[in-house]
Design an enzyme around this catalytic site. Structure first.
Site, PDB file in Angstrom:
ATOM      1  N   ARG A  83      35.636  -9.562 -43.535  1.00  0.00           N
ATOM      2  CA  ARG A  83      34.510 -10.469 -43.770  1.00  0.00           C
ATOM      3  C   ARG A  83      33.241  -9.948 -43.096  1.00  0.00           C
ATOM      4  O   ARG A  83      32.145 -10.058 -43.646  1.00  0.00           O
ATOM      5  CB  ARG A  83      34.869 -11.872 -43.256  1.00  0.00           C
ATOM      6  N   ASN A 115      28.783 -22.895 -41.264  1.00  0.00           N
ATOM      7  CA  ASN A 115      28.896 -21.473 -41.577  1.00  0.00           C
ATOM      8  C   ASN A 115      28.822 -20.625 -40.316  1.00  0.00           C
ATOM      9  O   ASN A 115      28.051 -20.921 -39.403  1.00  0.00           O
ATOM     10  CB  ASN A 115      27.791 -21.063 -42.557  1.00  0.00           C
ATOM     11  N   ASP A 117      28.244 -17.253 -40.512  1.00  0.00           N
ATOM     12  CA  ASP A 117      27.750 -15.940 -40.927  1.00  0.00           C
ATOM     13  C   ASP A 117      26.412 -15.532 -40.328  1.00  0.00           C
ATOM     14  O   ASP A 117      25.991 -14.381 -40.455  1.00  0.00           O
ATOM     15  CB  ASP A 117      27.679 -15.866 -42.464  1.00  0.00           C
ATOM     16  N   HIS A 132      31.125 -24.490 -36.254  1.00  0.00           N
ATOM     17  CA  HIS A 132      32.386 -23.735 -36.280  1.00  0.00           C
ATOM     18  C   HIS A 132      32.239 -22.344 -35.679  1.00  0.00           C
ATOM     19  O   HIS A 132      33.069 -21.471 -35.928  1.00  0.00           O
ATOM     20  CB  HIS A 132      32.914 -23.653 -37.721  1.00  0.00           C
ATOM     21  N   GLY A 199      26.488 -27.885 -50.191  1.00  0.00           N
ATOM     22  CA  GLY A 199      27.457 -26.794 -50.354  1.00  0.00           C
ATOM     23  C   GLY A 199      28.691 -26.901 -49.487  1.00  0.00           C
ATOM     24  O   GLY A 199      29.197 -25.889 -49.020  1.00  0.00           O
TER      25      GLY A 199
HETATM   26  C1  BJW Z   1      27.896 -24.623 -53.855  1.00  0.00           C
HETATM   27  C2  BJW Z   1      27.472 -23.403 -54.323  1.00  0.00           C
HETATM   28  C3  BJW Z   1      26.100 -23.259 -54.519  1.00  0.00           C
HETATM   29  C4  BJW Z   1      29.592 -23.251 -54.093  1.00  0.00           C
HETATM   30  N1  BJW Z   1      25.284 -24.286 -54.260  1.00  0.00           N
HETATM   31  N2  BJW Z   1      27.073 -25.623 -53.611  1.00  0.00           N
HETATM   32  C5  BJW Z   1      44.945 -34.239 -41.772  1.00  0.00           C
HETATM   33  C6  BJW Z   1      43.992 -35.154 -42.160  1.00  0.00           C
HETATM   34  C7  BJW Z   1      42.679 -35.060 -41.670  1.00  0.00           C
HETATM   35  C8  BJW Z   1      42.315 -34.074 -40.797  1.00  0.00           C
HETATM   36  C9  BJW Z   1      43.256 -33.171 -40.418  1.00  0.00           C
HETATM   37  C10 BJW Z   1      44.552 -33.257 -40.884  1.00  0.00           C
HETATM   38  N3  BJW Z   1      45.268 -32.244 -40.337  1.00  0.00           N
HETATM   39  C11 BJW Z   1      44.452 -31.531 -39.530  1.00  0.00           C
HETATM   40  C12 BJW Z   1      43.224 -32.084 -39.571  1.00  0.00           C
HETATM   41  C13 BJW Z   1      42.019 -31.604 -38.866  1.00  0.00           C
HETATM   42  C14 BJW Z   1      41.462 -30.353 -39.496  1.00  0.00           C
HETATM   43  C15 BJW Z   1      41.080 -30.622 -40.952  1.00  0.00           C
HETATM   44  O1  BJW Z   1      40.055 -31.167 -41.243  1.00  0.00           O
HETATM   45  N4  BJW Z   1      41.916 -30.201 -41.888  1.00  0.00           N
HETATM   46  C16 BJW Z   1      41.671 -30.479 -43.320  1.00  0.00           C
HETATM   47  C17 BJW Z   1      41.918 -29.219 -44.146  1.00  0.00           C
HETATM   48  C18 BJW Z   1      42.533 -31.629 -43.733  1.00  0.00           C
HETATM   49  N5  BJW Z   1      40.266 -30.055 -38.713  1.00  0.00           N
HETATM   50  C19 BJW Z   1      40.344 -29.384 -37.591  1.00  0.00           C
HETATM   51  O2  BJW Z   1      41.399 -28.906 -37.186  1.00  0.00           O
HETATM   52  C20 BJW Z   1      39.072 -29.267 -36.774  1.00  0.00           C
HETATM   53  N6  BJW Z   1      39.351 -29.634 -35.438  1.00  0.00           N
HETATM   54  C21 BJW Z   1      39.709 -30.896 -35.131  1.00  0.00           C
HETATM   55  O3  BJW Z   1      39.711 -31.782 -35.956  1.00  0.00           O
HETATM   56  O4  BJW Z   1      40.069 -31.075 -33.828  1.00  0.00           O
HETATM   57  C22 BJW Z   1      40.748 -32.287 -33.504  1.00  0.00           C
HETATM   58  C23 BJW Z   1      42.185 -32.173 -34.002  1.00  0.00           C
HETATM   59  C24 BJW Z   1      43.000 -31.213 -33.460  1.00  0.00           C
HETATM   60  C25 BJW Z   1      44.324 -31.102 -33.917  1.00  0.00           C
HETATM   61  C26 BJW Z   1      44.799 -31.922 -34.939  1.00  0.00           C
HETATM   62  C27 BJW Z   1      43.954 -32.860 -35.505  1.00  0.00           C
HETATM   63  C28 BJW Z   1      42.635 -32.988 -35.022  1.00  0.00           C
HETATM   64  C29 BJW Z   1      38.580 -27.839 -36.772  1.00  0.00           C
HETATM   65  C30 BJW Z   1      38.147 -27.379 -38.136  1.00  0.00           C
HETATM   66  C31 BJW Z   1      37.730 -25.925 -38.073  1.00  0.00           C
HETATM   67  C32 BJW Z   1      37.415 -25.360 -39.438  1.00  0.00           C
HETATM   68  N7  BJW Z   1      37.297 -23.949 -39.340  1.00  0.00           N
HETATM   69  C33 BJW Z   1      36.945 -23.177 -40.517  1.00  0.00           C
HETATM   70  C34 BJW Z   1      37.062 -21.689 -40.176  1.00  0.00           C
HETATM   71  C35 BJW Z   1      35.910 -21.255 -39.293  1.00  0.00           C
HETATM   72  C36 BJW Z   1      36.020 -19.817 -38.928  1.00  0.00           C
HETATM   73  C37 BJW Z   1      35.933 -18.880 -40.098  1.00  0.00           C
HETATM   74  O5  BJW Z   1      34.973 -18.905 -40.881  1.00  0.00           O
HETATM   75  O6  BJW Z   1      36.841 -18.089 -40.225  1.00  0.00           O
HETATM   76  O7  BJW Z   1      35.640 -23.510 -40.934  1.00  0.00           O
HETATM   77  S1  BJW Z   1      37.949 -23.571 -41.942  1.00  0.00           S
HETATM   78  C38 BJW Z   1      36.647 -23.415 -43.108  1.00  0.00           C
HETATM   79  O8  BJW Z   1      36.389 -24.711 -43.718  1.00  0.00           O
HETATM   80  C39 BJW Z   1      35.398 -23.067 -42.287  1.00  0.00           C
HETATM   81  C40 BJW Z   1      34.358 -23.923 -42.961  1.00  0.00           C
HETATM   82  O9  BJW Z   1      33.257 -24.101 -42.096  1.00  0.00           O
HETATM   83  C41 BJW Z   1      35.115 -25.189 -43.263  1.00  0.00           C
HETATM   84  C42 BJW Z   1      34.472 -26.050 -44.300  1.00  0.00           C
HETATM   85  O10 BJW Z   1      34.407 -25.411 -45.515  1.00  0.00           O
HETATM   86  P1  BJW Z   1      33.145 -25.627 -46.477  1.00  0.00           P
HETATM   87  O11 BJW Z   1      31.931 -25.132 -45.833  1.00  0.00           O
HETATM   88  O12 BJW Z   1      33.134 -27.016 -46.944  1.00  0.00           O
HETATM   89  O13 BJW Z   1      33.499 -24.591 -47.635  1.00  0.00           O
HETATM   90  P2  BJW Z   1      34.389 -24.789 -48.957  1.00  0.00           P
HETATM   91  O14 BJW Z   1      34.749 -23.437 -49.452  1.00  0.00           O
HETATM   92  O15 BJW Z   1      35.504 -25.724 -48.723  1.00  0.00           O
HETATM   93  O16 BJW Z   1      33.425 -25.492 -49.987  1.00  0.00           O
HETATM   94  C43 BJW Z   1      32.293 -24.851 -50.525  1.00  0.00           C
HETATM   95  C44 BJW Z   1      31.529 -25.875 -51.345  1.00  0.00           C
HETATM   96  O17 BJW Z   1      30.337 -25.273 -51.814  1.00  0.00           O
HETATM   97  C45 BJW Z   1      32.301 -26.363 -52.577  1.00  0.00           C
HETATM   98  O18 BJW Z   1      32.198 -27.785 -52.647  1.00  0.00           O
HETATM   99  C46 BJW Z   1      31.541 -25.724 -53.761  1.00  0.00           C
HETATM  100  O19 BJW Z   1      31.547 -26.553 -54.911  1.00  0.00           O
HETATM  101  C47 BJW Z   1      30.144 -25.607 -53.186  1.00  0.00           C
HETATM  102  N8  BJW Z   1      29.317 -24.536 -53.730  1.00  0.00           N
HETATM  103  N9  BJW Z   1      28.606 -22.585 -54.500  1.00  0.00           N
HETATM  104  C48 BJW Z   1      25.843 -25.473 -53.819  1.00  0.00           C
HETATM  105  N10 BJW Z   1      25.593 -22.084 -55.019  1.00  0.00           N
END
Ligand code: BJW
Ligand code: ZN
Length: 251
Positions: A83, A115, A117, A132, A199
């Site tokens: 990446r 993000n 990046d 993040h 996004g």
């Molecule tokens: C466009 C476009 C254009 C495209 N114009 N739009 C069960 C239920 C609820 C919660 C949990 C659960 N089990 C665990 C959890 C908690 C968990 C969580 O939420 N999990 C879910 C998957 C359910 N969260 C966590 O663990 C967080 N910590 C936490 O809650 O601590 C307390 C806790 C601890 C232990 C247990 C439970 C609670 C931490 C979350 C960390 C996320 N990290 C990442 C990786 C970062 C490092 C890396 O980059 O490598 O962050 S994961 C990844 O997802 C990254 C992103 O920031 C994050 C969000 O993604 P994003 O930005 O929404 O991207 P996409 O790809 O999903 O969507 C893109 C969008 O853009 C789409 O909608 C497209 O349509 C759109 N799009 N082109 C406009 N041109």
């Protein structure tokens, strides 16, 4: 000037037109933007949850965890190195630039980005909360020291001067977000009268709850995405289209 909106760039799913959104935006006392991977998509950064987000058939949910790193640090670092290599030559797009310009035009502004990046900084955004983390920083597992690191490619495995293994300074699933960042984000949200959610798929917590919190606290919340999300039903307006098409029309 009220720019004409072309059909292919947007469908407003609510009752508000872009001119009205523009007026509300610039009348606002405090504006917060929550940004997700879709903002960087038009720069060529793959989003997480599309098919393009896959690397060697691994899902981000498998790679972005401390368990994966403990078991296979080399594999996880290869993903991050892949990446970082891809990111190194990428530039901010029209969406990043428009966000930086909005910051200059409103009284109080906070960008909460998921993000990692660094493209917002390159575009000139100033008041940024990197919820993040940042892929261009590393953190030592032994001494916890955080350092900037722009090596491309990075040596796999990278070690700290203290001998400890380095990891990317990002927030993985199951890890807590920094208290400082969360507090700053909540203060900004609670103080905002206008919020953009741009996004993001709206499924990763706690960021996914921010738009609802903003609504509860009385902000006008506008979503921009190429498709509807779980947040769409709760916000005041959703603009369906590319962030890089829609945001510049607000300037
Ligand atoms: C466009 C476009 C254009 C495209 N114009 N739009 C069960 C239920 C609820 C919660 C949990 C659960 N089990 C665990 C959890 C908690 C968990 C969580 O939420 N999990 C879910 C998957 C359910 N969260 C966590 O663990 C967080 N910590 C936490 O809650 O601590 C307390 C806790 C601890 C232990 C247990 C439970 C609670 C931490 C979350 C960390 C996320 N990290 C990442 C990786 C970062 C490092 C890396 O980059 O490598 O962050 S994961 C990844 O997802 C990254 C992103 O920031 C994050 C969000 O993604 P994003 O930005 O929404 O991207 P996409 O790809 O999903 O969507 C893109 C969008 O853009 C789409 O909608 C497209 O349509 C759109 N799009 N082109 C406009 N041109
Ligand atoms: Zn160290």
């Amino acid at each position: 000037m009220n720019m004409p909106l072309t059909k292919h760039t947007m469908q407003n799913t609510g009752e508000y037109g872009l001119q009205e959104i523009r007026e509300r935006l610039y009348k606002s006392k405090a504006v917060t933007i929550l940004a997700g991977a879709g903002i960087s998509a038009e720069s060529g950064v793959p989003t997480f949850r599309g098919k393009d987000g896959l690397w060697k058939n691994f899902r981000p949910e498998e790679m972005a965890t401390s368990e994966a790193f403990k078991q296979e640090p080399r594999l996880v670092w290869e993903w991050y190195d892949w990446r970082r290599r891809a990111l190194a030559s990428l530039k901010p797009n029209a969406a990043h630039l428009a966000i930086a310009e909005i910051e200059k035009r409103v009284k109080e502004f906070t960008l909460i980005t998921q993000n990692v990046d660094g493209l917002h900084q390159l575009a000139g955004s100033k008041n940024i909360i990197e919820l993040h983390g940042n892929i261009w920083r590393v953190k030592c597992l032994s001494c916890n020291k955080v350092n900037a690191n722009r090596e491309v490619p990075i040596k796999i495995l990278p070690f700290c001067e203290c001998g400890g293994l380095l990891r990317p300074d990002v927030v993985w699933f199951g890890e807590m977000l920094s208290d400082n960042n969360l507090t700053k984000a909540f203060v900004a949200i609670d103080n905002s009268d206008f919020m953009f959610v741009i996004g993001t798929s709206g499924i990763v917590q706690p960021a996914a709850s921010f738009a609802l919190r903003a609504k509860d606290e009385g902000a006008f919340v506008v979503e921009i995405n190429i498709e509807k999300t779980p947040l769409s039903a709760s916000v005041d307006a959703t603009f369906i289209g590319k962030a890089g098409d829609i945001l510049p029309q607000l300037l």
